[in-house]
Design an enzyme around this catalytic site. Structure first.
Site, PDB file in Angstrom:
ATOM      1  N   CYS A 142      42.311 -52.515 -48.878  1.00 52.45           N
ATOM      2  CA  CYS A 142      42.871 -51.162 -48.882  1.00 52.45           C
ATOM      3  C   CYS A 142      44.307 -51.263 -48.402  1.00 52.45           C
ATOM      4  O   CYS A 142      44.730 -52.299 -47.888  1.00 52.45           O
ATOM      5  CB  CYS A 142      42.057 -50.198 -48.018  1.00 52.45           C
ATOM      6  SG  CYS A 142      42.169 -50.522 -46.242  1.00 52.45           S
ATOM      7  N   GLN A 202      18.811 -25.301 -31.971  1.00 51.65           N
ATOM      8  CA  GLN A 202      19.933 -24.421 -32.276  1.00 51.65           C
ATOM      9  C   GLN A 202      19.516 -22.964 -32.473  1.00 51.65           C
ATOM     10  O   GLN A 202      20.181 -22.210 -33.174  1.00 51.65           O
ATOM     11  CB  GLN A 202      20.684 -24.955 -33.511  1.00 51.65           C
ATOM     12  CG  GLN A 202      21.338 -26.303 -33.242  1.00 51.65           C
ATOM     13  CD  GLN A 202      21.961 -26.936 -34.471  1.00 51.65           C
ATOM     14  OE1 GLN A 202      22.126 -26.296 -35.503  1.00 51.65           O
ATOM     15  NE2 GLN A 202      22.313 -28.209 -34.366  1.00 51.65           N
ATOM     16  N   LEU A 216      32.626 -33.056 -30.451  1.00 52.13           N
ATOM     17  CA  LEU A 216      31.481 -33.964 -30.395  1.00 52.13           C
ATOM     18  C   LEU A 216      31.123 -34.344 -31.828  1.00 52.13           C
ATOM     19  O   LEU A 216      30.633 -33.509 -32.592  1.00 52.13           O
ATOM     20  CB  LEU A 216      30.294 -33.298 -29.706  1.00 52.13           C
ATOM     21  CG  LEU A 216      30.316 -33.291 -28.159  1.00 52.13           C
ATOM     22  CD1 LEU A 216      31.520 -32.556 -27.606  1.00 52.13           C
ATOM     23  CD2 LEU A 216      29.021 -32.688 -27.623  1.00 52.13           C
TER      24      LEU A 216
END
Length: 484
Positions: free
Chosen positions: A458, A298, A185
């Site tokens: 790039c 958390q 995730l």
């Protein structure tokens, strides 16, 4: 010129069948990566090492091969060597003297020898003979066995002599695809990038699941992080990038859910959705960047409640890491500057978030959701091969926004990383070229002359397209992509 790839020590400790399988996989991974640099790359597997041959007529490939090998999981270190044969110990000394004489001036040194095969001499005898000769016939300041200025490494493999020119530190870990796949995730922040990297390094094909809370601008930033991780560390295998528009979930949370429970419930909804996607893809585990106590959702209590929403295994490699250690690792792997440029998108902000969620209360709150909410979200999820990120950018960048010629009022901005730009600087006669790395462009673009048009460049055209879209999302119209 050759490279001798040394296996990660944990591979050497495996049983013979497992070691063989891991070594074969590493050989395949190295070949897959180096073939993208040059089709002539030759890779040969041996019992305790893998040999990579650089064509004698292509010395320009040495640096590119070394750079790629340093980022392939499963490699302890790589020795860049000159290969030759020898007739005697004195012949070994003469070859060593020719290579190292100039480098030893004013330095202390020691000689280390590794030997395979049957010979009429021992390794330590070669060390003493070669070391004594170098000490006597060079301008070295002397032999020093502990902490010398220079260590001369020799490898003798039967009739072959390998003089080590350079020792390149490897990534370590297990070869990609020797472990089962995971679904990470990813939000684009420091934590999720580092947790994804740790599973790549450990040998898991790491797919990416992004819950979009911030629109196209957020998605573009996260795609840059995921693409960088894949391209640098996991390019040997295909992986998926999944984008899930999560607006419907956030809307219902804000309208229906008790304020203090919002954060935990949002995480549970993400886990449920990711678990459904993982089941569909045959993936056994989810990976998150959560660290204990870092934010209110958390705490151990809340993480336990979050885990109860699915039977899918949820892995948290950063669980006991300090934030600064995470940031330091993100700097090392090259994701720090990406993460700095991505704003913090918080879909739901609780005024007084709970730190000790009660499962029964959380489940009662979740009964307020529409029955088909997750189904509706899954129907809108976009699943692409990560290699198609560039292609998906093409559909958003029109032909007029991608140019191959430069006009007088246009300026090229080389957005490559500094080390890439230094290796192969872009030079066009009469054209102004600025070098602004992609990770600084978002903050520095506003300071540029708005009367000019800027062409982003790039090597592969991926980062330049992502940056162009990012700037266009911010309202800049004077930006295009340069593809010569």
């Amino acid at each position: 010129m050759k490279f001798i790839v040394k296996l990660f020590p944990e591979i050497m400790m495996k049983s013979k069948p497992v070691r063989m399988r891991f070594t074969k996989m590493l050989e395949t991974n190295i070949r897959n990566v180096l073939k993208k640099v040059d089709e002539s790359a030759k890779v040969k597997r041996e019992w305790d090492k893998i040999m990579v041959l650089v064509p004698s007529d292509r010395p320009d490939l040495v640096e590119a091969f070394a750079d790629r090998l340093s980022c392939i999981p499963g490699i302890a270190h790589v020795l860049q060597v000159n290969e030759s044969t020898f007739e005697s110990v004195d012949d070994i000394y003469q070859q060593t003297l020719a290579l190292y004489k100039e480098q030893l001036v004013g330095k202390t040194f020691c000689v280390r020898v590794k030997r395979v095969g049957n010979h009429d001499f021992k390794s330590i005898e070669v060390e003493r003979y070669v070391g004594g000769g170098l000490n006597q016939f060079t301008e070295a300041t002397g032999v020093k066995l502990k902490n010398p200025d220079m260590t001369i490494n020799l490898e003798i493999d039967r009739e072959n002599l390998y003089l080590v020119v350079n020792r390149i530190q490897g990534l370590g870990g297990y070869p990609m695809a020797t472990q089962e796949d995971v679904l990470s995730l990813i939000s684009g922040g420091f934590d999720s990038g580092v947790s994804s990297y740790q599973f790549i390094k450990r040998g898991s094909r790491t797919h990416y699941c992004f819950f979009n809370l911030g629109g196209d601008q957020h998605e573009i930033g996260v795609k840059q992080v995921a693409y960088h991780l894949w391209q640098k560390y996991g390019e040997s295998h295909k992986v998926k990038f999944i984008s899930v528009p999560f607006d419907p979930v956030v809307t219902e949370i804000l309208e229906k859910i008790d304020n203090g429970q919002m954060g935990v419930i949002l995480k549970r909804m993400m886990m449920r959705t990711a678990a459904r996607l993982a089941d569909k893809m045959g993936i056994q585990a989810l990976v998150t960047g959560e660290a204990m106590g870092q934010v209110s959702s958390q705490t151990l209590t809340n993480l336990n409640v979050i885990d109860r929403c699915t039977e899918q295994l949820i892995l948290r490699p950063l669980i006991a890491m300090d934030k600064q250690d995470i940031i330091n690792l993100s700097r090392k792997i090259g994701t720090e500057d990406f993460s700095k440029s991505i704003p913090e998108y918080c879909g739901v902000i609780s005024q007084k978030p709970t730190v000790k969620a009660v499962l029964s209360k959380i489940e009662a709150e979740e009964q307020k959701f529409s029955d088909d909410l997750i189904e509706r979200v899954l129907e809108t999820a976009e699943i692409i091969d990560i290699r198609e990120i560039a292609t998906s950018m093409d559909t958003k960048i029109t032909e007029t926004e991608t140019v191959g010629d430069v006009n007088s009022n246009e300026v090229i901005i080389d957005v490559r990383a500094p080390e890439e730009e230094e290796k192969d600087p872009l030079k066009l006669e009469g054209i102004e070229i600025k070098t602004i790395p992609f990770f600084k462009l978002a903050t520095q673009f506003a300071d540029l002359d708005k009367a000019k048009t800027y062409l982003l460049y790039c090597d592969r055209g991926v980062m330049s397209k992502l940056q162009a879209l990012y700037l266009q999302e911010q309202g800049y119209e004077n930006v295009k992509v340069y593809r010569p």
